[in-house]
Enzyme design. Structure first.
Site, short mmCIF file in Angstrom:
data_model
loop_
_atom_site.label_atom_id
_atom_site.label_comp_id
_atom_site.label_asym_id
_atom_site.label_seq_id
_atom_site.Cartn_x
_atom_site.Cartn_y
_atom_site.Cartn_z
N HIS A 1 -34.51 -40.12 -48.89
CA HIS A 1 -33.48 -39.10 -48.94
C HIS A 1 -34.35 -37.69 -48.65
O HIS A 1 -34.93 -37.30 -49.77
CB HIS A 1 -32.59 -39.06 -50.20
CG HIS A 1 -31.48 -38.06 -49.97
ND1 HIS A 1 -30.24 -38.21 -49.90
CD2 HIS A 1 -31.43 -36.41 -49.93
CE1 HIS A 1 -29.22 -37.22 -49.89
NE2 HIS A 1 -30.35 -36.09 -49.75
N HIS B 1 -34.24 -33.54 -46.40
CA HIS B 1 -33.72 -32.70 -45.05
C HIS B 1 -34.67 -32.01 -44.49
O HIS B 1 -35.19 -31.21 -44.95
CB HIS B 1 -32.99 -31.66 -46.13
CG HIS B 1 -31.55 -32.22 -46.88
ND1 HIS B 1 -30.53 -32.21 -46.33
CD2 HIS B 1 -31.56 -32.81 -47.83
CE1 HIS B 1 -29.83 -32.79 -47.19
NE2 HIS B 1 -30.33 -33.26 -48.37
N GLN C 1 -22.74 -30.44 -43.92
CA GLN C 1 -23.22 -29.73 -44.89
C GLN C 1 -22.09 -29.09 -45.63
O GLN C 1 -21.77 -28.72 -46.80
CB GLN C 1 -24.30 -28.66 -44.65
CG GLN C 1 -24.61 -27.66 -45.74
CD GLN C 1 -25.51 -28.30 -46.91
OE1 GLN C 1 -26.67 -28.76 -46.80
NE2 GLN C 1 -25.00 -28.61 -47.96
N HIS D 1 -23.92 -38.03 -49.25
CA HIS D 1 -24.08 -37.24 -50.81
C HIS D 1 -22.92 -37.42 -51.57
O HIS D 1 -21.84 -36.94 -51.19
CB HIS D 1 -24.35 -35.53 -50.44
CG HIS D 1 -25.54 -35.18 -49.97
ND1 HIS D 1 -26.10 -35.69 -48.59
CD2 HIS D 1 -26.66 -34.39 -50.29
CE1 HIS D 1 -27.15 -35.27 -48.48
NE2 HIS D 1 -27.50 -34.56 -49.45
N GLU E 1 -22.60 -35.25 -56.57
CA GLU E 1 -23.84 -34.39 -56.84
C GLU E 1 -23.38 -33.04 -57.63
O GLU E 1 -23.38 -32.03 -57.29
CB GLU E 1 -24.74 -33.87 -55.60
CG GLU E 1 -25.81 -33.16 -55.95
CD GLU E 1 -26.76 -32.71 -54.64
OE1 GLU E 1 -26.22 -32.53 -53.78
OE2 GLU E 1 -28.05 -32.31 -54.85
N ASP F 1 -36.00 -35.34 -51.24
CA ASP F 1 -34.78 -34.47 -50.90
C ASP F 1 -35.37 -33.06 -50.28
O ASP F 1 -34.87 -32.82 -49.10
CB ASP F 1 -33.76 -34.09 -52.30
CG ASP F 1 -32.28 -33.75 -51.88
OD1 ASP F 1 -32.14 -33.67 -50.79
OD2 ASP F 1 -32.04 -33.34 -52.96
N TRP G 1 -33.45 -24.90 -51.63
CA TRP G 1 -33.17 -25.77 -52.85
C TRP G 1 -34.19 -25.77 -53.84
O TRP G 1 -33.89 -26.06 -54.63
CB TRP G 1 -32.41 -26.91 -52.49
CG TRP G 1 -31.10 -26.78 -51.68
CD1 TRP G 1 -29.86 -26.63 -52.65
CD2 TRP G 1 -30.73 -26.65 -50.52
NE1 TRP G 1 -28.87 -26.61 -51.61
CE2 TRP G 1 -29.45 -26.55 -50.14
CE3 TRP G 1 -31.57 -26.85 -49.36
CZ2 TRP G 1 -28.77 -26.47 -49.04
CZ3 TRP G 1 -31.14 -26.74 -48.01
CH2 TRP G 1 -29.71 -26.48 -48.04
ZN LIG Z 1 -29.76 -34.10 -50.02
#
Ligand SMILES: [Zn+2]
Length: 423
Positions: A57, A59, A152, A210, A213, A309, A315
């Site tokens: 996982h 991005h 997203q 996703h 979350e 991730d 993030w």
């Molecule tokens: Zn993610």
């Protein structure tokens, strides 16, 4: 005559003193004392040789963009999403490719040779899709990059996400993504799961969503995902990512949910580094950890993998794309300190992840791809403890990355003593 022989390796399953013979990009022998010669031989000297690490996982479109246009001051998921939307209009294909290429080099140096990356499709220009499809092709000899069409800003919530998702799948994106917990309300979340699973069923694709979350104990999107998986016959092809709500759910409900997930053959992906930092932000004390119930999911017979991730993006400010760092954090957050539990954390970034991504020819057995990593450690538990140098990273029988063993010298009482932290 072999192309390459690794001699005297320890394997993740506990076998020691094993030789691995490679020819024509495949492993053709795994046994003690292989007779014969090779163009190149590597003496593993009792070190761990593992199939490569896998990030299930990630991005890649946002990675290494830290500070553009500003830092995430609150440290929350929602400020991260806001920040990313501020950056999106300024993206260029070249800039995304430059950052992604750099990240792939880091991954390879750390022995990670497969990455499933979500790619944001809520952009009229679909620049990130263009960029990452090019990187997927460019990196194919060295690293498997699997791309997930990720809305997203919400599949139903964002006005043109549906059309963009279709277009990105037509362009060759591999997996159908979603973000049920970001849709407007519970019903919309469930509707997005249904619609996206139907698209995957029609096209014969995998799903990686996703899902839940948040810290909301009443979030139920993983239930919808499991039910849709069963209804549409997608067993084994669907992954629920994050599932952090499961941390906070009522125990009775979870006792019903986990058998449903197992029956549906859902893969669960936890992202320990990110879950532990983004979740629990509305708590004072006690403060929830936020990671899903890894130990309990495994005990219920559900395949669990770990993802990185984020690395240096809106993030998460840290990271070097080391999947052993991810497993190390997962082990601590999940309190998985038993020997079998630590080995399960190693599997979460190797064999379990290969299962979730449905990689073929993964492993150390005759017939598998000759993709291997030799570590400066003797076994998986020591690898987790030290997160050591990846001495050799082998892709299809060729060494594509090397690191010299790391040894410190401590000078005490006029004597220089070598220290490498192994026992
Ligand atoms: Zn993610």
């Amino acid at each position: 005559m072999f192309d390459l022989i690794l001699r005297g390796a320890n394997l993740p399953d506990g076998r020691t003193g094993i030789d691995i013979g490679i020819k024509d990009k495949r492993i053709i022998a795994v046994e003690t004392n292989i007779a014969g010669t090779a163009a190149r031989e590597i003496d593993a000297k009792g070190r761990l040789v593992t199939p490569p690490f896998i990030d299930s996982h990630f991005h890649m479109d946002s990675t290494l963009s830290l500070g553009q246009p500003r830092l995430n001051e609150s440290g929350t998921l929602l400020e991260g999403i806001q920040l990313w939307s501020e950056l999106k209009p300024h993206l260029t294909v070249e800039a995304i490719k430059r950052r992604a290429r750099e990240l792939c080099r880091w991954a390879i140096a750390k022995g990670t040779l497969a990455i499933r990356s979500h790619v944001d499709i809520c952009d009229d220009r679909l620049l990130a899709v263009d960029a990452l499809l090019e990187i997927r092709a460019e990196m194919a000899p060295y690293l498997d990059l699997q791309l997930v069409a990720f809305p997203q800003d919400g599949y139903l919530r964002h006005k043109s996400a549906a059309a963009k998702l279709t277009r990105s799948l037509d362009m060759g994106v591999d997996v159908v993504g979603g973000i049920a917990n970001f849709e407007r309300g519970v019903a919309a979340g469930a509707a997005s799961v249904k619609a996206l699973c139907e698209i995957a069923a029609e096209r014969g694709l995998m799903v990686d969503m996703h899902c839940d979350e948040s810290d909301d104990p009443l979030s139920r999107h993983i239930e919808s995902l499991a039910l849709e998986t069963e209804r549409l016959g997608l067993k084994g092809r669907v992954t629920g990512s994050h599932l952090t709500s499961m941390h906070s759910m009522d125990n009775y409900y979870v006792s019903k949910l986990m058998p449903l997930m197992r029956e549906a053959g859902i893969h669960a992906v936890a992202n320990p580094l990110i879950n532990i930092t983004l979740q629990g932000r509305h708590d004072s004390y006690p403060k929830r950890r936020g990671m899903t119930r890894v130990k309990e999911l495994l005990a219920a017979g559900i395949n669990v993998a770990f993802g990185h991730d984020c690395v240096m993006d809106p993030w998460y400010s840290l990271g070097s794309h080391d999947m052993l760092e991810v497993a190390h954090m997962g082990l601590h957050v999940g309190q998985m300190t038993g020997i079998a539990e630590m080995k399960a954390c190693f599997a979460a970034v190797t064999t379990n992840a290969a299962k979730a991504l449905r990689l073929d020819g993964y492993g150390i057995a005759p017939g598998c791809h000759a993709d291997l990593v030799m570590l400066q450690a003797k076994d998986p538990v020591e690898a987790l403890r030290l997160r050591p140098a990846r001495l050799a990273v082998i892709r299809r029988g060729t060494v594509i990355a090397e690191t010299q063993p790391v040894v410190s010298h401590v000078n005490l009482a006029g004597e220089s003593i070598a220290v490498d932290f192994s026992r």
